[in-house]
Write a protein that holds these residues in place. Structure first.
Motif, PDB file in Angstrom:
ATOM      1  N   ILE A   1     -27.973 -28.508 -20.317  1.00  0.00           N
ATOM      2  CA  ILE A   1     -27.047 -28.871 -19.246  1.00  0.00           C
ATOM      3  C   ILE A   1     -26.949 -27.695 -18.288  1.00  0.00           C
ATOM      4  CG2 ILE A   1     -24.643 -29.375 -18.629  1.00  0.00           C
ATOM      5  CD1 ILE A   1     -24.317 -30.870 -21.195  1.00  0.00           C
ATOM      6  N   ALA A   2     -26.968 -27.952 -17.005  1.00  0.00           N
ATOM      7  CA  ALA A   2     -26.813 -26.899 -15.992  1.00  0.00           C
ATOM      8  C   ALA A   2     -26.036 -27.465 -14.802  1.00  0.00           C
ATOM      9  CB  ALA A   2     -28.173 -26.388 -15.534  1.00  0.00           C
ATOM     10  N   GLU A   3     -25.087 -26.689 -14.328  1.00  0.00           N
ATOM     11  CA  GLU A   3     -24.321 -27.097 -13.146  1.00  0.00           C
ATOM     12  C   GLU A   3     -25.154 -26.880 -11.891  1.00  0.00           C
ATOM     13  OE1 GLU A   3     -19.967 -26.246 -11.032  1.00  0.00           O
ATOM     14  OE2 GLU A   3     -20.529 -25.209 -12.881  1.00  0.00           O
ATOM     15  N   THR A   4     -25.030 -27.792 -10.942  1.00  0.00           N
ATOM     16  CA  THR A   4     -25.704 -27.677  -9.653  1.00  0.00           C
ATOM     17  C   THR A   4     -24.681 -27.940  -8.560  1.00  0.00           C
ATOM     18  OG1 THR A   4     -26.298 -30.023  -9.541  1.00  0.00           O
ATOM     19  CG2 THR A   4     -27.855 -28.554 -10.645  1.00  0.00           C
ATOM     20  N   PRO A   5     -24.979 -27.585  -7.307  1.00  0.00           N
ATOM     21  CA  PRO A   5     -24.049 -27.917  -6.225  1.00  0.00           C
ATOM     22  C   PRO A   5     -23.804 -29.428  -6.171  1.00  0.00           C
ATOM     23  CG  PRO A   5     -25.673 -26.340  -5.469  1.00  0.00           C
ATOM     24  CD  PRO A   5     -26.131 -26.794  -6.829  1.00  0.00           C
TER      25      PRO A   5
ATOM     26  N   LEU B   1     -30.485 -35.439 -12.624  1.00  0.00           N
ATOM     27  CA  LEU B   1     -29.422 -35.014 -11.712  1.00  0.00           C
ATOM     28  C   LEU B   1     -28.395 -36.129 -11.557  1.00  0.00           C
ATOM     29  CD1 LEU B   1     -28.299 -33.006  -9.564  1.00  0.00           C
ATOM     30  CD2 LEU B   1     -29.750 -34.203  -7.886  1.00  0.00           C
ATOM     31  N   SER B   2     -27.121 -35.770 -11.707  1.00  0.00           N
ATOM     32  CA  SER B   2     -26.027 -36.724 -11.533  1.00  0.00           C
ATOM     33  C   SER B   2     -24.893 -36.062 -10.776  1.00  0.00           C
ATOM     34  CB  SER B   2     -25.534 -37.208 -12.905  1.00  0.00           C
ATOM     35  OG  SER B   2     -24.997 -36.118 -13.655  1.00  0.00           O
ATOM     36  N   GLY B   3     -23.855 -36.824 -10.476  1.00  0.00           N
ATOM     37  CA  GLY B   3     -22.707 -36.285  -9.764  1.00  0.00           C
ATOM     38  C   GLY B   3     -22.661 -36.717  -8.309  1.00  0.00           C
TER      39      GLY B   3
ATOM     40  N   GLY C   1     -22.194 -40.772  -8.961  1.00  0.00           N
ATOM     41  CA  GLY C   1     -21.371 -39.872  -8.163  1.00  0.00           C
ATOM     42  C   GLY C   1     -19.970 -40.341  -7.846  1.00  0.00           C
ATOM     43  N   ILE C   2     -19.450 -41.308  -8.588  1.00  0.00           N
ATOM     44  CA  ILE C   2     -18.100 -41.811  -8.313  1.00  0.00           C
ATOM     45  C   ILE C   2     -17.062 -40.814  -8.806  1.00  0.00           C
ATOM     46  CG2 ILE C   2     -16.433 -43.649  -8.778  1.00  0.00           C
ATOM     47  CD1 ILE C   2     -18.860 -45.551  -9.049  1.00  0.00           C
ATOM     48  N   ALA C   3     -16.250 -40.315  -7.872  1.00  0.00           N
ATOM     49  CA  ALA C   3     -15.246 -39.305  -8.215  1.00  0.00           C
ATOM     50  C   ALA C   3     -13.881 -39.614  -7.616  1.00  0.00           C
ATOM     51  CB  ALA C   3     -15.717 -37.923  -7.752  1.00  0.00           C
ATOM     52  N   SER C   4     -13.718 -40.829  -7.080  1.00  0.00           N
ATOM     53  CA  SER C   4     -12.429 -41.232  -6.492  1.00  0.00           C
ATOM     54  C   SER C   4     -12.394 -42.751  -6.397  1.00  0.00           C
ATOM     55  CB  SER C   4     -12.266 -40.635  -5.089  1.00  0.00           C
ATOM     56  OG  SER C   4     -13.208 -41.229  -4.185  1.00  0.00           O
ATOM     57  N   ALA C   5     -11.200 -43.282  -6.127  1.00  0.00           N
ATOM     58  CA  ALA C   5     -11.053 -44.727  -5.937  1.00  0.00           C
ATOM     59  C   ALA C   5     -11.846 -45.185  -4.720  1.00  0.00           C
ATOM     60  CB  ALA C   5      -9.578 -45.086  -5.782  1.00  0.00           C
ATOM     61  N   GLU C   6     -11.892 -44.354  -3.687  1.00  0.00           N
ATOM     62  CA  GLU C   6     -12.661 -44.697  -2.495  1.00  0.00           C
ATOM     63  C   GLU C   6     -14.150 -44.810  -2.818  1.00  0.00           C
ATOM     64  OE1 GLU C   6     -13.688 -42.591   1.730  1.00  0.00           O
ATOM     65  OE2 GLU C   6     -11.562 -42.844   1.237  1.00  0.00           O
TER      66      GLU C   6
ATOM     67  N   ASN D   1     -16.299 -37.690 -15.695  1.00  0.00           N
ATOM     68  CA  ASN D   1     -15.637 -37.579 -16.999  1.00  0.00           C
ATOM     69  C   ASN D   1     -15.680 -36.160 -17.549  1.00  0.00           C
ATOM     70  OD1 ASN D   1     -15.056 -40.397 -17.228  1.00  0.00           O
ATOM     71  ND2 ASN D   1     -17.161 -40.784 -17.859  1.00  0.00           N
ATOM     72  N   PHE D   2     -16.694 -35.391 -17.165  1.00  0.00           N
ATOM     73  CA  PHE D   2     -16.786 -34.004 -17.617  1.00  0.00           C
ATOM     74  C   PHE D   2     -15.801 -33.116 -16.869  1.00  0.00           C
ATOM     75  CE2 PHE D   2     -21.152 -35.644 -18.417  1.00  0.00           C
ATOM     76  CZ  PHE D   2     -21.166 -35.478 -19.788  1.00  0.00           C
ATOM     77  N   LEU D   3     -15.605 -33.420 -15.604  1.00  0.00           N
ATOM     78  CA  LEU D   3     -14.693 -32.633 -14.784  1.00  0.00           C
ATOM     79  C   LEU D   3     -13.241 -32.943 -15.112  1.00  0.00           C
ATOM     80  CD1 LEU D   3     -14.472 -30.628 -12.401  1.00  0.00           C
ATOM     81  CD2 LEU D   3     -14.436 -32.612 -10.877  1.00  0.00           C
TER      82      LEU D   3
END
Length: 305
Positions: A59-63, A215-217, A244-249, A268-270
């Motif tokens: 696992i690696a974080e990316t922008p 790649l996800s997010g 990449g869903i991170a909000s209701a919008e 879910n990780f965040l």
């Protein structure tokens, strides 16, 4: 507002599902919220036999996202049925089993094991895995193989809803969607991760032991939205939007282009509690934008002439 969703015999109390590989078997997230607030819970990928997965690091974080190459680490289908499923049966949430196999016959065997399990509402078929009998090419990159796998699962799935999860790592995702539909899929979920990599200039090594990862997010949401839009226009079976869903919008954008439901992954990780309150936030936002119902809002995107 009624947020219930029904398609292909699959009944969800709301359109929010969790994405495979990001929510364990669901029970791991119970301390962060009520599983019964979800419309559906897609368990981590399971195979006929246990798998150790890929070597570390994986696992690696990316922008604006993350890379992962877990390698479908799981205890095998027998363990899932014996240990995880009994606890999930007591929850009022649709449980979807995600299937991983290396050839069409094995996919069929896996479907047969789960066909009679009362606590499983649907089977999600991961066609992004390699076909060992065809030289290692991913099923999802070959429409003929997608159709073959879908038919094998559908044939042995009993009355279970069969959802095929499509890869974006193809020339034309519409061709792949049509192949799954023709193979008998009840619905499609898309997209899986995009192929990517990351390197470390200091030690001059890949940041993922497997080198290539998924790649996800938020970074992939525009690609996912485009794919869902194209597929909805091309096939007559329901589509579940992922990416990449991170909000209701974000979630409602997928509904606007025609998705029946959405799956939450990297978020879910965040925020482990994120998915639990999303349906309520979507309902509030629907009212705010003047939608009379979820059904009325779905697919209402106004395209230029």
């Amino acid at each position: 507002m009624n947020m219930n969703v029904s398609f292909g015999g699959l009944e969800l109390k709301n359109p929010v599902m969790t994405a495979s590989g990001t929510f364990g078997f669901g029970l791991e997230f119970a301390p962060y919220g009520d599983l019964e607030k979800l419309g559906g819970l897609v368990a981590k990928g399971i195979s006929l036999k246990p798998r150790e997965g890929n070597p570390m690091p994986r696992i690696a974080e990316t922008p604006c996202g993350m890379l992962n190459a877990i390698g479908i680490q799981n205890p095998g289908v027998e363990s899932f049925v014996r240990q995880a499923l009994p606890a999930l049966k007591s929850k009022d949430v649709a449980v979807v089993a995600n299937l991983y196999a290396c050839d069409a016959e094995e996919f069929g065997e896996l479907a047969a094991v789960l066909a009679g399990e009362e606590g499983v509402a649907a089977l999600e078929v991961n066609v992004s895995c390699p076909n060992v009998k065809e030289g290692g090419i991913a099923f999802g990159q070959d429409p003929a193989q997608i159709g073959k796998v879908t038919e094998a699962v559908k044939k042995r799935a009993g009355d279970k809803h069969v959802m095929v999860k499509l890869s974006p790592n193809v020339t034309d995702i519409v061709v792949c969607a049509r192949a799954a539909a023709e193979g008998g899929a009840d619905s499609l979920s898309l997209i899986n991760t995009l192929s990517g990599m990351a390197v470390d200039i200091h030690c001059r090594k890949p940041r993922i032991a497997n080198v290539i990862a998924g790649l996800s997010g938020p970074a992939i949401k525009p690609v996912a939205l485009r794919c869902v839009h194209q597929v909805v226009q091309a096939v007559d079976i329901p589509v579940v939007g992922i990416g990449g869903i991170a909000s209701a919008e974000d979630a409602l954008e997928f509904i606007l282009v025609g998705a029946h439901a959405v799956q939450i992954g990297t978020a879910n990780f965040l925020r482990p509690d994120f998915a639990f309150g999303l349906a309520e936030e979507m309902e509030k936002l629907l009212k705010k934008v003047g939608a009379s119902s979820l059904e009325q809002f779905r697919g209402s995107l106004e395209l230029p002439l």
